[in-house]
Structures are given as C-alpha cells and as structure tokens.
Design an enzyme around this catalytic site. Structure first.
Site, PDB file in Angstrom:
ATOM      1  N   CYS A 181       0.821  -1.221   0.000  1.00  0.00           N
ATOM      2  CA  CYS A 181       0.000   0.000   0.000  1.00  0.00           C
ATOM      3  C   CYS A 181       0.855   1.271   0.000  1.00  0.00           C
ATOM      4  CB  CYS A 181      -0.925   0.016   1.204  1.00  0.00           C
ATOM      5  SG  CYS A 181      -1.975  -1.437   1.294  1.00  0.00           S
TER       6      CYS A 181
ATOM      7  N   HIS B  55      -3.405   7.148   2.397  1.00  0.00           N
ATOM      8  CA  HIS B  55      -3.800   5.853   1.828  1.00  0.00           C
ATOM      9  C   HIS B  55      -5.212   5.538   2.300  1.00  0.00           C
ATOM     10  CE1 HIS B  55      -4.156   1.712   0.931  1.00  0.00           C
ATOM     11  NE2 HIS B  55      -3.874   1.271   2.141  1.00  0.00           N
TER      12      HIS B  55
ATOM     13  N   ASN C  60     -10.398  -0.391  -0.457  1.00  0.00           N
ATOM     14  CA  ASN C  60      -8.946  -0.198  -0.279  1.00  0.00           C
ATOM     15  C   ASN C  60      -8.218  -0.840  -1.457  1.00  0.00           C
ATOM     16  OD1 ASN C  60      -6.238  -0.702   0.382  1.00  0.00           O
ATOM     17  ND2 ASN C  60      -6.652  -0.967   2.559  1.00  0.00           N
TER      18      ASN C  60
HETATM   19  C1  LIG Z   1     -10.622  -5.147  10.213  1.00  0.00           C
HETATM   20  C2  LIG Z   1     -11.264  -4.337  11.344  1.00  0.00           C
HETATM   21  C3  LIG Z   1     -12.379  -3.463  10.795  1.00  0.00           C
HETATM   22  C4  LIG Z   1     -11.836  -5.301  12.360  1.00  0.00           C
HETATM   23  O1  LIG Z   1     -12.364  -4.581  13.444  1.00  0.00           O
HETATM   24  P1  LIG Z   1     -11.969  -4.999  14.923  1.00  0.00           P
HETATM   25  O2  LIG Z   1     -12.743  -4.145  15.825  1.00  0.00           O
HETATM   26  O3  LIG Z   1     -10.484  -4.964  15.036  1.00  0.00           O
HETATM   27  O4  LIG Z   1     -12.515  -6.481  14.932  1.00  0.00           O
HETATM   28  P2  LIG Z   1     -12.140  -7.682  15.890  1.00  0.00           P
HETATM   29  O5  LIG Z   1     -11.407  -8.700  15.068  1.00  0.00           O
HETATM   30  O6  LIG Z   1     -11.484  -7.208  17.150  1.00  0.00           O
HETATM   31  O7  LIG Z   1     -13.571  -8.219  16.223  1.00  0.00           O
HETATM   32  C5  LIG Z   1     -14.528  -7.427  16.945  1.00  0.00           C
HETATM   33  C6  LIG Z   1     -15.873  -8.076  16.848  1.00  0.00           C
HETATM   34  O8  LIG Z   1     -16.372  -7.947  15.492  1.00  0.00           O
HETATM   35  C7  LIG Z   1     -16.649  -9.252  14.962  1.00  0.00           C
HETATM   36  N1  LIG Z   1     -16.276  -9.229  13.551  1.00  0.00           N
HETATM   37  C8  LIG Z   1     -15.053  -9.369  13.003  1.00  0.00           C
HETATM   38  N2  LIG Z   1     -15.125  -9.265  11.668  1.00  0.00           N
HETATM   39  C9  LIG Z   1     -16.426  -9.065  11.377  1.00  0.00           C
HETATM   40  C10 LIG Z   1     -17.122  -8.859  10.174  1.00  0.00           C
HETATM   41  N3  LIG Z   1     -16.509  -8.829   8.973  1.00  0.00           N
HETATM   42  N4  LIG Z   1     -18.453  -8.653  10.228  1.00  0.00           N
HETATM   43  C11 LIG Z   1     -19.109  -8.651  11.412  1.00  0.00           C
HETATM   44  N5  LIG Z   1     -18.491  -8.835  12.592  1.00  0.00           N
HETATM   45  C12 LIG Z   1     -17.164  -9.032  12.564  1.00  0.00           C
HETATM   46  C13 LIG Z   1     -15.811 -10.211  15.773  1.00  0.00           C
HETATM   47  O9  LIG Z   1     -16.372 -11.504  15.779  1.00  0.00           O
HETATM   48  C14 LIG Z   1     -15.856  -9.570  17.135  1.00  0.00           C
HETATM   49  O10 LIG Z   1     -17.079  -9.887  17.744  1.00  0.00           O
HETATM   50  P3  LIG Z   1     -17.189 -10.076  19.356  1.00  0.00           P
HETATM   51  O11 LIG Z   1     -16.868  -8.740  19.943  1.00  0.00           O
HETATM   52  O12 LIG Z   1     -18.617 -10.477  19.542  1.00  0.00           O
HETATM   53  O13 LIG Z   1     -16.193 -11.143  19.711  1.00  0.00           O
HETATM   54  C15 LIG Z   1     -10.206  -3.434  12.043  1.00  0.00           C
HETATM   55  O14 LIG Z   1      -9.276  -4.212  12.758  1.00  0.00           O
HETATM   56  C16 LIG Z   1      -9.470  -2.581  11.089  1.00  0.00           C
HETATM   57  O15 LIG Z   1     -10.032  -1.664  10.533  1.00  0.00           O
HETATM   58  N6  LIG Z   1      -8.143  -2.819  10.920  1.00  0.00           N
HETATM   59  C17 LIG Z   1      -7.332  -2.090   9.982  1.00  0.00           C
HETATM   60  C18 LIG Z   1      -7.599  -2.638   8.643  1.00  0.00           C
HETATM   61  C19 LIG Z   1      -6.965  -1.843   7.577  1.00  0.00           C
HETATM   62  O16 LIG Z   1      -7.193  -0.695   7.450  1.00  0.00           O
HETATM   63  N7  LIG Z   1      -6.137  -2.490   6.783  1.00  0.00           N
HETATM   64  C20 LIG Z   1      -5.498  -1.910   5.691  1.00  0.00           C
HETATM   65  C21 LIG Z   1      -4.135  -1.500   6.053  1.00  0.00           C
HETATM   66  S1  LIG Z   1      -3.242  -1.200   4.597  1.00  0.00           S
END
Ligand SMILES: CC(C)(COP(=O)(O)OP(=O)(O)OC[C@H]1O[C@@H](n2cnc3c(N)ncnc32)[C@H](O)[C@@H]1OP(=O)(O)O)[C@@H](O)C(=O)NCCC(=O)NCCS
Length: 333
Positions: free
Chosen positions: A122, A258, A289
């Site tokens: 990225c 980004h 993205n």
């Molecule tokens: C991916 C992202 C949105 C996930 O959110 P998060 O809050 O970290 O999610 P978690 O893995 O901690 O899970 C939190 C909850 O959401 C749920 N969950 C995870 N993915 C899910 C999805 N796609 N849909 C619905 N629920 C989801 C989990 O089961 C968990 O539920 P619980 O609280 O009941 O156990 C977040 O981590 C993020 O934005 N990361 C950066 C990603 C990014 O920008 N990447 C590009 C970099 S170049």
C-alpha cells in the site's frame, strides 16, 4: 582515473498530471455480507466502506494501468514517447517475472523507457513518486510515469471476515517531470520488518505447490494491530513530512492518506490536528482499499470534484504491508 561527466537534472520535480481507472463492477456491501456473516451496518461503521470496485476478467492489471496512464499523460499534456521511465507499484501482477511495467510501456508506445515494478504494497505509490522526483532531479529521466495498480480481488478470500470487505481493484497514475519550483517535497519513509506478518500473503508459493492443494495463497491481516499502528504512528510520519518540506499545518490545503479504512483516516486527521478547512480524501467509501492505487485514485477524484485545485499543497501518506510507509508534500497539478 578517467574523468567522466556526471548527469545533470532539472532544478526541481513536480507531478504534472494524474489519471485513474475504476473497474466497472460495483460491489455493494449487501453482495458480500452473507459469506462473512456480516452486515452493511457493521462494515460501514468499522471501515466507512459502502461499496467497492472489483475488476472483470477483461480488466487486467495491464489494461487498468494503461487506461489510467493515458489519462495522466493527457492531463500532463505530454506524449508517451517523452516518458523515459515507467515505475509500477503493485503486488497483484501474477507473473513473478517479467515486470508488468515493460508491457505497459510497450502498449503506451514508449518502448525506449526504463520500466520496472516495485513491491511496497500500500506504500508503493509514494515510494514511486519519491524515486521519480529523484530521477528527474538527478538527470536519470526527463519524465517518469508512476503507476499504482491492483487487482486485490484475485488475492482476497471472500470468506475471510477480516479482509473480504476491505480490498478492491483499480489503477492510478502520475506523470512526474521537471519544474522551476519545488513540487515534490522531501520523502519521509521507512519500514518495520519486525511486523512482517501483520499483513501478508498467507503462504509461500512453494508451500502451496508442495501441499498438493493449489489454492490461491490469499492476503491475511491482523486487523487490530494494523489499525493501532496506522492510526497513531503514521500521523507522526505525516507531521515529519510537513516539517521536512517546511510547510506549516495552516499552509496545507489537501490531505490524501492511503485509503485503508475511514476510521484510520479520521484518527490520523485528529492526531495531526488538521484544521477543518483542510480537504480530506475519502474515496474509500465508494472504492474500497486499492493498496498502491488508492492515493492517485483518491487525488484524481478530489481534482474531478473540485476539492483539490491546481496549485494546492497536499500531503500524501501511504502505509501498509512490510510494514512500510512513505509520505511527502506535493503541489496538486
Ligand atoms: C478489520 C477491522 C475493521 C476489524 O475490526 P476490529 O474491531 O479490530 O474487529 P475484531 O477482530 O477485534 O472483532 C470485533 C468483533 O467484530 C466481529 N467481527 C469481526 N469481523 C467481522 C465482520 N466482517 N463482520 C461482522 N463482525 C465481525 C468479531 O467476531 C468480534 O465480535 P465479538 O466482539 O462479539 O467477539 C479493524 O481491525 C481494522 O479496521 N483494521 C485495519 C484494517 C486496515 O485498514 N487495513 C489496511 C491496512 S493497509
């Protein structure tokens, strides 16, 4: 010892034109939620993404890059034969070799140009802009075409809850050339290989073959640590790029980070204390993205919609797998 001539470059470099290509398939959240047991509401709240663009089989990496490049050349007002170097930032050209850059250069009609790919995920587009500015100033090239292009839909596991809603496809291109005034500021770039595994291709190709089950080694991501790193560490890198260019926050017009995730964009803007009047790129809502393509795609949209105007001062910051990052101040063409 023989004395030989040293190359002579332009006094300064600038982005002279921008172009973009958005694939034709629009995929709303509703189309992907079933496979990951998610909802439109969850995806919008956690990432800001409403829909993404995925390429059709015909919309190859090469096709998207060529279309974006033609627009960038037209906007710079130069002919492809004036391009001396083509730099393509991508992680989704599926041949290990040769570089897709040579095929793109050929299709554009610039067969004499140096052409190669760079792999900085990225962060690739901002790496390319920095290299291009140095080539122009050092005299290695008169004009450089920098392309960011991805078909991440090929590398996305549509059943993976952590990534299926994030990644998308598209291409953006910029022509970098000589300028009488500085148009590309000093780069602030770096890497953190200790976090190599946070965003990566799941397996090495050799392990895939050895497994006897040739399944595409999709991208995987540890979302939480990536989110924390990007939201806080990257805001400091953005500030350093402003400082190195000698630009105060009150002189900044446009912020083009980004397009990783809307919450990361908002957190960076808060951490950097960007004033309300700074226009912020939010292309991710409609586009997803697109990794190396996201910054030129977002800037192209802002120019088209009148949010970024010629002569504006913009901060670009790109970050992702590696971990790797690069940021610089540029003048909007
Ligand atoms: C991916 C992202 C949105 C996930 O959110 P998060 O809050 O970290 O999610 P978690 O893995 O901690 O899970 C939190 C909850 O959401 C749920 N969950 C995870 N993915 C899910 C999805 N796609 N849909 C619905 N629920 C989801 C989990 O089961 C968990 O539920 P619980 O609280 O009941 O156990 C977040 O981590 C993020 O934005 N990361 C950066 C990603 C990014 O920008 N990447 C590009 C970099 S170049």
């Amino acid at each position: 010892m023989a004395a030989f001539q040293s190359p002579q470059g332009a006094p300064h470099a600038a982005i002279l034109g921008i172009g973009a290509y958005r694939p034709s398939r629009v995929i709303p959240n509703a189309d992907i939620v079933e496979a990951i047991d998610s909802s439109d509401e969850w995806i919008q709240q956690r990432s800001g993404i409403k829909q993404r663009r995925w390429a059709t089989p015909e919309e190859t990496v090469q096709l998207m890059a060529v279309e974006a490049s033609r627009k960038a050349l037209a906007s710079a007002g130069i002919d492809a034969r004036q391009i001396d170097c083509v730099v393509v930032a991508t992680v989704s050209h599926m041949l290990q070799t040769p570089a897709v850059a040579t095929a793109i250069a050929h299709e554009l009609g610039t067969d004499q140009a140096a052409a190669f790919d760079i792999s900085a995920a990225c962060a690739g587009f901002c790496h390319g802009v920095s290299m291009a500015a140095d080539f122009v100033r050092a005299g290695s090239a008169g004009h450089v075409l920098v392309i960011g292009v991805e078909r991440l839909s090929d590398l996305t596991d549509v059943g993976d809850r952590g990534t299926a809603f994030i990644f998308a496809d598209g291409a953006g291109a910029a022509v970098v050339g000589p300028s009488d005034t500085p148009g590309i500021g000093p780069v602030v770039w770096g890497s953190d290989g200790e976090q190599f595994d946070l965003i990566r291709q799941r397996e090495d190709w050799r392990d895939v073959i050895a497994s006897g089950e040739p399944v595409m080694p999709h991208l995987m991501m540890q979302g939480n640590p990536v989110f924390r790193w990007a939201s806080f560490a990257m805001a400091k890198i953005g500030q350093q790029a402003l400082d190195r260019a000698g630009i105060g926050i009150d002189e900044l017009d446009v912020f083009v980070p980004h397009q990783a995730n809307m919450r990361i964009i908002d957190a960076m803007a808060r951490s950097m204390k960007l004033p309300e009047r700074v226009r912020i790129a939010r292309d991710i809502a409609e586009q997803g993205n697109t990794s190396a393509a996201s910054i030129p795609l977002a800037l192209d949209r802002m120019i088209a919609e009148g949010e970024a105007r010629s002569g504006d001062t913009a901060l670009l910051i790109a970050f992702g797998a590696g971990l790797s990052y690069a940021a610089q101040v540029v003048t909007v063409p």
